[in-house]
Write an enzyme that holds these catalytic residues in place. Sequence first.
Site, PDB file in Angstrom:
ATOM      1  CB  SER A 138      41.072  39.718  41.190  1.00  0.00           C
ATOM      2  OG  SER A 138      39.717  39.337  41.048  1.00  0.00           O
ATOM      3  CE1 TYR A 151      39.668  43.696  38.481  1.00  0.00           C
ATOM      4  CE2 TYR A 151      38.733  41.480  38.502  1.00  0.00           C
ATOM      5  CZ  TYR A 151      39.286  42.563  39.174  1.00  0.00           C
ATOM      6  OH  TYR A 151      39.460  42.497  40.535  1.00  0.00           O
TER       7      TYR A 151
END
Length: 243
Positions: A138, A151
């Site tokens: 990400s 996350y």
Amino acid sequence: MEFEGKVVAVTGGAGDIGSAQVRLFHARGAQVAILDIDDVAGEALAEELGDRCFYQRLDVTRQEDWSAAVEAIEVRAGRLDGFVNNAGHFQPRPLLETPEEEFELSHAVNSKGVFLGMKAMIPLLRKSGKGSIVNIASGAAVRGLPNAFGYVASKWSARGMSLAAAAEHAAENIRVNVIFPGTIDTKMSRSNSPERLARITDTIPMGRLGTPDDIGHMVVFLTSDAAAYITGAEIRIDGGRHL
């Protein structure tokens, strides 16, 4: 048809980004294993594509599911040439509002899932004599991102594991690369309000959200023989957002 005779497995293969990869690999001649927990969408995609495609249920956090996936690939395809760790979990919360169970879930999917996936699939790639792994991390693993603590932590873990695996398995001609997507136009991103999406888009120098195919084309390239000398690469696909 550069993937004719080759077999590729994609986790999260029934979702927006994963299904784009499945379609691109299939269109180029690959046999594709769709690995996901969404039985309805996974089976529908396999039925739609028909020949050279099959669905196998996989919860990336469960060792027994990985063992079943390996067995299914061996029985249905007999080999493995490429593997994409694409499945992910996203729950944005700041550090002080992140409960322990949510932190653990982020790591179970985004970190442990990558670990179990590589550990399960590398022996199959070895049997083929070479192979490619692409891990989807990400943009949150490029810099600190506020309000998504679990996350971010899990995606930095995936980044580190990718580089470690690349170093360990380069001599076997098993390549490991990692991609950092920015904000991609998916069901998840469209859960934001139009106003928030507009604000996000304003931060992207290229002036638009990414598409699942923007990710898929790079995944296909890194898996192909055209990328035969590329391992340990870290590639941002974010329209310049994280420059």
